[in-house]
Design a protein around this motif. Structure first.
Motif, PDB file in Angstrom:
ATOM      1  N   UNK A  94     -33.347   9.500 -21.902  1.00  0.00           N
ATOM      2  CA  UNK A  94     -34.296  10.051 -22.957  1.00  0.00           C
ATOM      3  C   UNK A  94     -33.727  11.429 -23.198  1.00  0.00           C
ATOM      4  N   UNK A  95     -34.019  12.251 -24.285  1.00  0.00           N
ATOM      5  CA  UNK A  95     -33.607  13.565 -24.568  1.00  0.00           C
ATOM      6  C   UNK A  95     -34.417  14.593 -23.492  1.00  0.00           C
ATOM      7  N   UNK A  96     -35.332  13.969 -22.895  1.00  0.00           N
ATOM      8  CA  UNK A  96     -36.065  14.817 -21.741  1.00  0.00           C
ATOM      9  C   UNK A  96     -36.172  14.226 -20.303  1.00  0.00           C
ATOM     10  N   UNK A  97     -35.170  13.036 -20.455  1.00  0.00           N
ATOM     11  CA  UNK A  97     -35.439  12.360 -19.017  1.00  0.00           C
ATOM     12  C   UNK A  97     -36.700  11.551 -18.811  1.00  0.00           C
ATOM     13  N   UNK A  98     -37.465  11.439 -19.824  1.00  0.00           N
ATOM     14  CA  UNK A  98     -38.786  11.015 -19.731  1.00  0.00           C
ATOM     15  C   UNK A  98     -39.055   9.556 -20.080  1.00  0.00           C
ATOM     16  N   UNK A  99     -38.040   8.764 -19.812  1.00  0.00           N
ATOM     17  CA  UNK A  99     -38.153   7.194 -19.990  1.00  0.00           C
ATOM     18  C   UNK A  99     -37.448   6.484 -18.860  1.00  0.00           C
ATOM     19  N   UNK A 100     -37.917   5.435 -18.414  1.00  0.00           N
ATOM     20  CA  UNK A 100     -37.226   4.627 -17.608  1.00  0.00           C
ATOM     21  C   UNK A 100     -37.381   3.052 -17.788  1.00  0.00           C
ATOM     22  N   UNK A 101     -36.414   2.488 -17.201  1.00  0.00           N
ATOM     23  CA  UNK A 101     -36.392   1.182 -17.066  1.00  0.00           C
ATOM     24  C   UNK A 101     -35.942   0.640 -15.745  1.00  0.00           C
ATOM     25  N   UNK A 102     -36.804  -0.428 -15.091  1.00  0.00           N
ATOM     26  CA  UNK A 102     -36.505  -0.675 -13.816  1.00  0.00           C
ATOM     27  C   UNK A 102     -36.519  -2.435 -13.941  1.00  0.00           C
TER      28      UNK A 102
ATOM     29  N   UNK B 207     -38.011  -9.193 -12.622  1.00  0.00           N
ATOM     30  CA  UNK B 207     -38.834  -8.829 -13.703  1.00  0.00           C
ATOM     31  C   UNK B 207     -38.272  -7.306 -14.208  1.00  0.00           C
ATOM     32  N   UNK B 208     -38.579  -7.259 -15.282  1.00  0.00           N
ATOM     33  CA  UNK B 208     -38.149  -5.886 -15.847  1.00  0.00           C
ATOM     34  C   UNK B 208     -39.341  -5.154 -16.338  1.00  0.00           C
ATOM     35  N   UNK B 209     -39.471  -3.679 -15.894  1.00  0.00           N
ATOM     36  CA  UNK B 209     -40.512  -2.923 -16.229  1.00  0.00           C
ATOM     37  C   UNK B 209     -40.022  -1.713 -17.109  1.00  0.00           C
ATOM     38  N   UNK B 210     -40.818  -1.112 -17.726  1.00  0.00           N
ATOM     39  CA  UNK B 210     -40.595   0.266 -18.615  1.00  0.00           C
ATOM     40  C   UNK B 210     -41.864   1.029 -18.456  1.00  0.00           C
TER      41      UNK B 210
ATOM     42  N   UNK C 261     -38.793  -0.743 -25.481  1.00  0.00           N
ATOM     43  CA  UNK C 261     -38.683  -2.252 -25.673  1.00  0.00           C
ATOM     44  C   UNK C 261     -40.053  -3.216 -25.359  1.00  0.00           C
ATOM     45  N   UNK C 262     -41.297  -2.452 -25.583  1.00  0.00           N
ATOM     46  CA  UNK C 262     -42.452  -3.049 -25.152  1.00  0.00           C
ATOM     47  C   UNK C 262     -43.040  -3.613 -26.367  1.00  0.00           C
ATOM     48  N   UNK C 263     -42.366  -3.530 -27.607  1.00  0.00           N
ATOM     49  CA  UNK C 263     -43.276  -4.098 -28.870  1.00  0.00           C
ATOM     50  C   UNK C 263     -44.075  -3.120 -29.743  1.00  0.00           C
ATOM     51  N   UNK C 264     -44.186  -1.731 -29.049  1.00  0.00           N
ATOM     52  CA  UNK C 264     -44.892  -0.814 -29.645  1.00  0.00           C
ATOM     53  C   UNK C 264     -44.115   0.573 -29.355  1.00  0.00           C
ATOM     54  N   UNK C 265     -44.763   1.876 -30.117  1.00  0.00           N
ATOM     55  CA  UNK C 265     -44.208   2.972 -29.966  1.00  0.00           C
ATOM     56  C   UNK C 265     -45.472   3.839 -28.978  1.00  0.00           C
ATOM     57  N   UNK C 266     -46.124   3.148 -28.209  1.00  0.00           N
ATOM     58  CA  UNK C 266     -47.232   3.745 -27.254  1.00  0.00           C
ATOM     59  C   UNK C 266     -46.556   4.365 -26.068  1.00  0.00           C
ATOM     60  N   UNK C 267     -47.030   5.498 -25.754  1.00  0.00           N
ATOM     61  CA  UNK C 267     -46.372   6.006 -24.492  1.00  0.00           C
ATOM     62  C   UNK C 267     -46.974   4.980 -23.366  1.00  0.00           C
TER      63      UNK C 267
ATOM     64  N   UNK D 139     -48.007   5.166 -19.397  1.00  0.00           N
ATOM     65  CA  UNK D 139     -48.072   6.034 -18.225  1.00  0.00           C
ATOM     66  C   UNK D 139     -47.871   5.362 -16.848  1.00  0.00           C
ATOM     67  N   UNK D 140     -48.127   4.024 -17.211  1.00  0.00           N
ATOM     68  CA  UNK D 140     -47.943   3.172 -15.946  1.00  0.00           C
ATOM     69  C   UNK D 140     -46.887   2.060 -16.138  1.00  0.00           C
ATOM     70  N   UNK D 141     -45.981   1.417 -15.257  1.00  0.00           N
ATOM     71  CA  UNK D 141     -45.093   0.451 -15.711  1.00  0.00           C
ATOM     72  C   UNK D 141     -45.798  -0.705 -16.417  1.00  0.00           C
ATOM     73  N   UNK D 142     -45.010  -1.026 -17.505  1.00  0.00           N
ATOM     74  CA  UNK D 142     -45.356  -2.351 -18.411  1.00  0.00           C
ATOM     75  C   UNK D 142     -44.241  -3.081 -18.177  1.00  0.00           C
ATOM     76  N   UNK D 143     -44.496  -4.687 -18.281  1.00  0.00           N
ATOM     77  CA  UNK D 143     -43.224  -5.762 -18.395  1.00  0.00           C
ATOM     78  C   UNK D 143     -42.908  -5.530 -19.859  1.00  0.00           C
TER      79      UNK D 143
END
Length: 510
Positions: free
Chosen positions: A6-14, A20-23, A33-39, A41-45
């Motif tokens: 990200x342009x501010x290092x503000x995204x992560x994928x694990x 399992x893959x989280x973001x 890649x979560x299906x929406x554009x909402x932030x 704040x906790x890992x989501x699959x």
């Protein structure tokens, strides 16, 4: 594994060991890649990538993502204005989708992203490119954008490619014979071919023909190459010192960097930044380039042991230059070994009896961790005894148990109501750090009813942090505090000292 982008290092994928893959993060352009554009704040699959055995990831500056699986399947998602997702259109995609077409049946083993273009390397040594092509970075012989992957054949078509790398608007390919080819934008000499003309087809970096290249990385507009002899070469833009030459002149051809440091064993750069780093044969990590707003023109030593740490601490933005790989330890870490050894009757060589309860510990640990025990064992027959039992009467079992466990773990796990006893022990045993921890614990229980007595406790044990906290609390609740029974029972000298201190803090200025 994980990738931070990200342009501010503000995204992560694990990716977890359970496949399992989280973001999580800001989710600009739906890049998580979560299906929406909402932030998040906790890992989501990322459901569509779970159980796919994801093996590697790459990100582009336009916040588009690539992931490939152990079987070589390629998935893309995110921003797509320049068709960098390789799906034949320019529609942004909020969830990962499989890239088929010419890659169907191919096994992708490496991916790379620039600003808005992508590369994929297959197990057969073929390179495929797609996306923005204004500088020729897709290697197709034109500057027409490519909406689907197309094999790069000119110059490298008959050879096996073993590694790829992307700058913002450039592409590089390393062949199995050690030769290096580049194509795309070349305004800063980032292709290393001796001029600054854009190249729409792969061109050999001829000045490196006498050496065997083993690793290639690209920064925003510069490149680094490592030879099998540990020589480090750099070329391209140098406004921030990212070439490590000691000055900021651009170089159109490769120049050797810091030979006085000895053999390099690994190099690092990221298409999103102007920073460079290298590990040398002695394990030392050096960095140069754009560092937290400053320019470092020559390789400078760092305190780190991994190249990834350079980008975490110095790069702007703080992003990963490669997919981070984590490996589970097969042995038990030292800290966990000590934790398990506490109160182990099978290995302990001294037992403390407190209130009828036994606590088994090790003399060696007590000597190392505590000055009080060091002196006690030195002047006592306990030092020679195989096993001893020591009766403790002045402290409660929870307090003494917590203290001994603290010596093994550095943790203070005790109810607040027992903290005064632990503070008493810490003071008696001259444990300065534990004394400080106790004060922080006691502060959680301060109220108008007990603040006076806790202030007196702070005075008794010379616990200045606790004193100051109680005084600050009392200043804001003074009327209620002075009406409490605990305040009226303070010793006269302590009460006068309390009133004097809160007065100096402005309690009576109105």
């Amino acid at each position: 594994m994980a990738v931070i982008f990200g342009n501010m290092g503000s995204e992560v994928i694990m990716v977890t060991v359970d496949d399992d893959v989280y973001a999580m993060g800001c989710n600009s352009s739906g890049c998580l890649g979560l299906g929406d554009t909402a932030s998040a704040l906790q890992p989501r699959k990322i459901e569509s990538l779970c159980k796919k055995k994801i093996k590697g990831l790459a990100y582009g500056s336009g916040l588009h993502l690539l992931a490939f699986s152990d079987s070589g399947e390629l998935y893309t998602w995110g921003y797509n204005t320049y068709s960098q997702l390789g799906n034949g259109n320019t529609n942004h995609t909020l969830t990962p989708s499989l890239v088929s077409g010419v890659l169907a049946g191919k096994t992708v083993i490496q991916v790379g992203c620039g600003n808005h273009h992508c590369l994929a390397l297959t197990s057969e040594g073929e390179v495929f490119a797609w996306g923005q092509n204004n500088g020729g970075q897709c290697g197709s012989g034109t500057t027409t954008g490519q909406s689907v992957p197309r094999r790069v054949t000119s110059g490298i078509g008959g050879h096996k490619v073993v590694a790829i790398a992307c700058g913002q608007l450039t592409s590089m390919a390393l062949l199995d014979d050690g030769d290096l080819y580049g194509w795309g934008y070349n305004g800063n000499g980032e292709l290393g071919i001796g001029n600054n003309n854009n190249q729409h087809n792969p061109v050999r970096v001829s000045n490196l023909h006498k050496v065997f290249i083993t690793q290639i990385v690209c920064g925003f507009a510069h490149c680094l190459a490592l030879t099998d002899q540990g020589e480090l070469y750099a070329w391209g833009a140098n406004s921030y010192g990212q070439l490590g030459t000691g000055y900021k002149t651009h170089h159109l051809s490769p120049v050797i960097v810091a030979p006085e440091l000895g053999k390099a064993v690994e190099i690092a750069a990221c298409h999103l930044s102007h920073i460079s780093a290298a590990m040398f044969h002695d394990g030392k990590i050096f960095m140069w380039g754009h560092c937290r707003g400053h320019s470092i023109f020559s390789p400078s030593p760092t305190p780190y042991t991994h190249l990834d740490e350079v980008f975490a601490c110095y790069s702007t933005p703080s992003v990963t230059w490669r997919t981070l790989q984590f490996r589970a330890r097969q042995d038990t870490p030292l800290a966990e070994t000590l934790r398990l050894a506490f109160n182990d009757e099978n290995t302990g060589d001294i037992c403390f009896k407190v209130g009828g309860n036994s606590i088994w510990v090790h003399k060696a640990i007590l000597r190392i961790r505590c000055q009080y025990y060091r002196a006690m064992f030195q002047h006592n027959t306990w030092a020679e005894a195989d096993q001893e039992t020591v009766e403790i009467e002045q402290f409660s079992y929870p307090v003494y148990y917590c203290f001994l466990r603290y010596l093994y773990t550095d943790e203070v796990d005790l109810p607040v109501e027992e903290a005064l006893g632990l503070l008493d022990l810490a003071n008696a045993y001259c444990e300065t750090e534990l004394k400080s921890r106790c004060q922080h614990l006691i502060r959680q229980s301060v109220n108008t009813e007990n603040v006076a007595v806790l202030f007196a406790t702070g005075l008794k044990y010379e616990a200045q942090d606790l004193e100051e906290y109680c005084l600050r609390f009392a200043v804001h609740h003074l009327t209620a505090v002075v009406q409490t029974e605990t305040f009226s029972k303070l010793e006269e000298a302590t009460m006068k000292h309390f009133i004097s201190r809160v007065a100096r803090m402005g309690a009576f200025r109105y």
